[in-house]
Design an enzyme around this catalytic site. Structure first.
Site, PDB file in Angstrom:
ATOM      1  N   GLU A 249      -2.581 -26.612  -1.293  1.00  0.00           N
ATOM      2  CA  GLU A 249      -3.753 -25.885  -1.813  1.00  0.00           C
ATOM      3  C   GLU A 249      -3.817 -25.874  -3.335  1.00  0.00           C
ATOM      4  O   GLU A 249      -4.894 -25.770  -3.908  1.00  0.00           O
ATOM      5  CB  GLU A 249      -3.772 -24.445  -1.269  1.00  0.00           C
ATOM      6  CG  GLU A 249      -2.655 -23.515  -1.753  1.00  0.00           C
ATOM      7  CD  GLU A 249      -1.406 -23.542  -0.884  1.00  0.00           C
ATOM      8  OE1 GLU A 249      -1.180 -24.567  -0.208  1.00  0.00           O
ATOM      9  OE2 GLU A 249      -0.653 -22.548  -0.880  1.00  0.00           O
TER      10      GLU A 249
ATOM     11  N   HIS B  58       2.828 -26.821  -0.873  1.00  0.00           N
ATOM     12  CA  HIS B  58       1.569 -26.054  -0.925  1.00  0.00           C
ATOM     13  C   HIS B  58       0.442 -26.966  -1.407  1.00  0.00           C
ATOM     14  O   HIS B  58       0.150 -27.000  -2.606  1.00  0.00           O
ATOM     15  CB  HIS B  58       1.718 -24.870  -1.887  1.00  0.00           C
ATOM     16  CG  HIS B  58       2.612 -23.798  -1.376  1.00  0.00           C
ATOM     17  ND1 HIS B  58       2.155 -22.740  -0.632  1.00  0.00           N
ATOM     18  CD2 HIS B  58       3.944 -23.630  -1.492  1.00  0.00           C
ATOM     19  CE1 HIS B  58       3.172 -21.950  -0.310  1.00  0.00           C
ATOM     20  NE2 HIS B  58       4.269 -22.473  -0.822  1.00  0.00           N
TER      21      HIS B  58
ATOM     22  N   CYS C  98       4.149 -24.237   4.302  1.00  0.00           N
ATOM     23  CA  CYS C  98       5.426 -23.666   3.873  1.00  0.00           C
ATOM     24  C   CYS C  98       6.016 -22.785   4.979  1.00  0.00           C
ATOM     25  O   CYS C  98       6.500 -23.311   5.967  1.00  0.00           O
ATOM     26  CB  CYS C  98       5.241 -22.947   2.540  1.00  0.00           C
ATOM     27  SG  CYS C  98       6.773 -22.875   1.608  1.00  0.00           S
TER      28      CYS C  98
HETATM   29  N1  GLN Z   1       9.923 -17.754   2.933  1.00  0.00           N
HETATM   30  C1  GLN Z   1       9.965 -19.162   3.077  1.00  0.00           C
HETATM   31  C2  GLN Z   1      10.956 -19.819   2.138  1.00  0.00           C
HETATM   32  O1  GLN Z   1      11.368 -19.243   1.181  1.00  0.00           O
HETATM   33  C3  GLN Z   1       8.603 -19.779   2.866  1.00  0.00           C
HETATM   34  C4  GLN Z   1       8.117 -19.657   1.466  1.00  0.00           C
HETATM   35  C5  GLN Z   1       6.643 -19.884   1.334  1.00  0.00           C
HETATM   36  O2  GLN Z   1       5.917 -19.892   2.321  1.00  0.00           O
HETATM   37  N2  GLN Z   1       6.183 -20.059   0.121  1.00  0.00           N
HETATM   38  O3  GLN Z   1      11.320 -20.938   2.351  1.00  0.00           O
END
Ligand code: GLN
Length: 600
Positions: free
Chosen positions: A526, A524, A397
């Site tokens: 995970e 994600h 992310c």
């Molecule tokens: N801050 C970034 C976004 O909002 C990444 C978010 C995250 O890593 N969950 O896109």
């Protein structure tokens, strides 16, 4: 439907969540279908707005629910997929009651905690317990309910009252209460195992049979907890309370003679599954493998919240699942991203050196998700280090976004390129705010939950790791994305956006084909990793970090490694169907063999 309620006492942080999920594991191993509900008596509607630094990670579900991390434990231990409604909060209950009151549904009555809030809690539990979560049709047999906090907290009182009423609503034989408490042991050397006289005293004071008291002492890894429960026959005590023990005993006889599955009709049972002796062979085998690992794999976690490991719980679990599959002992080197930055070199040179030493000593680098600009420069430096030195890298992310920023700065020479999250005025925004997001409301306004990623380049590492799938569904939680208008420029310079959404405009997976393992994912992965079913890209990271990526790619898809474990690129230990561990490599003879077979 049968209900098992797990409450906690004395202090929080006893491992009530792990205990409750382990109870689920052992009941599932008895052949029952299990679902679960977590009650969090706080006022927040959900965990979405809560700081991971204070409360641990925000777990994300397929349906986009942002929930307490305990739901992650349930999903991993029971291999189920929960819904947002499986996490009840005071906020949700009050909101539903107040909405009803505004609609006039209470017909002029005074709306009160008892009975309106308590009824709403019971109705919610009954409704949600019926939702199938294991991919099969129809409701589960047992619902494990975990009540967060400790008994005596003011905010949990309406829930205690509701659950007390609920035990009468569902009737005898359908409700079992399990209380997890701390028994302090003074001046002991060794394990804190309850002595018989202590058990007798507890039994007397709590009005329960002594055989219903189970000791869960400290263990090398949490996968032991279901085994500890089984060894102390906790399942028998629970099944007895739930009127299922007779069925269990029938099962004992038949398992020995005619295999593990017994048709419900033979015993004319009222529930669809039959409780049998817990079948925990694979679980036991995996737990033993985990205990015996010695060859380390070092992963540098370059993040912001390095003080509280629960902030990255699912990432740690996913790393562990992948390491166990590769038969390596996971060592996580926590690197506070800010410590890698130039400013630290001036302010605290020792801290700076220590952080860089950790990073340079690692076999692989992981930059997890995150929000806000603290430590971003340090994460960019870590990605640069991994890219230039061909160290295996996985960016998740925000980790993917910073990898793109770093590449655009270093390779395209766009010194000021940035994400508009950190520099709204940048002249080269390579990561931008997604059009559908909200800048004014924080709760549930991100791109959340399961979304599909299509592999645009089939011949890439991530597609192979995902078993040459043409698409993959993973969970998301973000507001920003790679700027689609900069993609061709980045691709011409060597970065490959191999996975995209259905429109082809949203970047989901980025790879650097010229690097041994450099992958960034906007999702994600995970959250969907399971013990025995490691997430594909985590498996790739660990495989690459221990020099076995080729073998991981050859054996393909993560699930195939389940029974194969790797050593020097060859399958090392086979976990047979009956759970016996057989070394397939002469040099390991005997090490993993458990001679007598496994229990049961
Ligand atoms: N801050 C970034 C976004 O909002 C990444 C978010 C995250 O890593 N969950 O896109």
């Amino acid at each position: 439907m049968k209900y098992v309620l797990v409450t906690g006492g004395v202090v929080s942080g006893l491992g009530k969540g792990v205990t409750a999920s382990s109870i689920g594991v052992i009941l599932k191993a008895c052949g029952l279908r299990v679902t679960s509900i977590k009650i969090d008596p706080y006022l927040n509607t959900d965990a979405g707005t809560m700081s991971p630094f204070e409360h641990g990670e925000v777990f994300v579900l397929d349906d986009g629910g942002e929930v307490d991390l305990d739901l992650g434990n349930y999903e991993r231990f029971l291999d189920i997929k929960l819904t947002r409604d499986n996490n009840i909060t005071t906020g949700k209950i009050y909101q539903s009651v107040i909405d009803k009151e505004r609609r006039g549904d209470y017909l002029g009555k005074t709306v009160q905690v008892v009975p309106h809030i308590t009824d709403a809690i019971q109705d919610w539990i009954e409704r949600v317990a019926m939702i199938p979560v294991d991919g099969k049709e129809g409701p589960a047999d047992v619902c494990v309910i975990e009540l967060g906090g400790t008994i005596g907290d003011i905010e949990s009182m309406p829930f205690i009252e509701a659950l007390g009423q609920f035990s009468y609503r569902v009737g005898p034989g359908n409700f079992c209460l399990i209380h997890v408490s701390l028994v302090p042991v003074l001046n002991v050397v060794g394990e804190q195992v309850l002595e018989e006289n202590v058990k007798a005293k507890l039994a007397q004071f709590c009005h329960i049979p002594a055989e219903n008291i189970v000791t869960l002492h400290d263990v090398p890894n949490i996968w032991h907890i279901p085994l500890l429960l089984r060894d102390q026959k906790a399942h028998e005590a629970i099944l007895k309370e739930l009127n299922l023990l007779g069925h269990l005993l029938c099962g004992y006889v038949d398992i020995a003679t005619s295999g593990p599955t017994i048709s419900a009709s033979i015993f004319n049972l009222s529930i669809c599954s039959v409780a049998r002796k817990p079948a925990l062979e694979l679980w036991t085998a995996r737990t033993k493998v985990c205990d015996m690992l010695h060859d380390p794999v070092r992963i540098a976690m370059v993040g912001k919240y390095t003080g509280l490991s629960d902030s990255y719980l699912s990432v740690l679990k996913a790393l562990l699942h992948a390491s166990v599959a590769c038969h390596r002992k996971l060592i996580v080197e926590w690197v506070a991203a800010g410590d890698l930055e130039d400013a630290t070199a001036i302010e605290a040179p020792d801290v700076y050196k220590a952080a860089w030493d950790l990073l340079k000593g690692a076999d692989g680098v992981l930059v997890p998700g995150g929000f806000g600009d603290r430590g971003v420069q340090g994460k960019i430096l870590a990605a640069k280090y991994a890219r230039e030195n061909k160290v295996p890298f996985l960016g998740i992310c925000l980790g993917m976004q910073i990898a793109v920023i770093e590449f655009a700065r270093s390779v395209l020479g766009m010194c000021d390129t940035n994400s508009t999250e950190f520099d709204p005025e940048t002249s080269h925004p390579c990561v931008v705010f997604m059009p559908e997001g909200s800048k004014t409301h924080m709760g549930a306004t991100m791109r959340l939950g399961s979304r599909r990623t299509y592999f645009k380049v089939p011949d890439c590492k991530s597609a192979k790791l995902y078993g040459n799938a043409s698409f993959v569904d993973e969970r998301h939680r973000h507001r920003y994305e790679v700027n689609p208008d900069m993609v061709s420029q980045l691709e011409n310079a060597g970065l490959s956006f191999v996975g995209r959404d259905e429109t082809g405009r949203r970047m989901e997976i980025v790879e650097l084909p010229s690097h041994p393992y450099f992958i960034g994912v906007q999702f994600h992965p995970e959250f969907k990793s399971r013990p025995g079913k490691p997430s594909a890209v985590f498996l790739g990271l660990i495989g690459a970090a221990c020099g076995h990526l080729e073998a991981v790619l050859k054996y393909g898809h993560a699930s195939k490694l389940l029974t194969k474990g790797l050593s020097n690129g060859k399958p090392m230990v086979k976990i047979h169907q009956n759970g016996n561990l057989k070394p397939s490599n002469g040099s390991l003879n005997g090490v993993y063999s458990n001679g007598n077979g496994v229990h049961y």
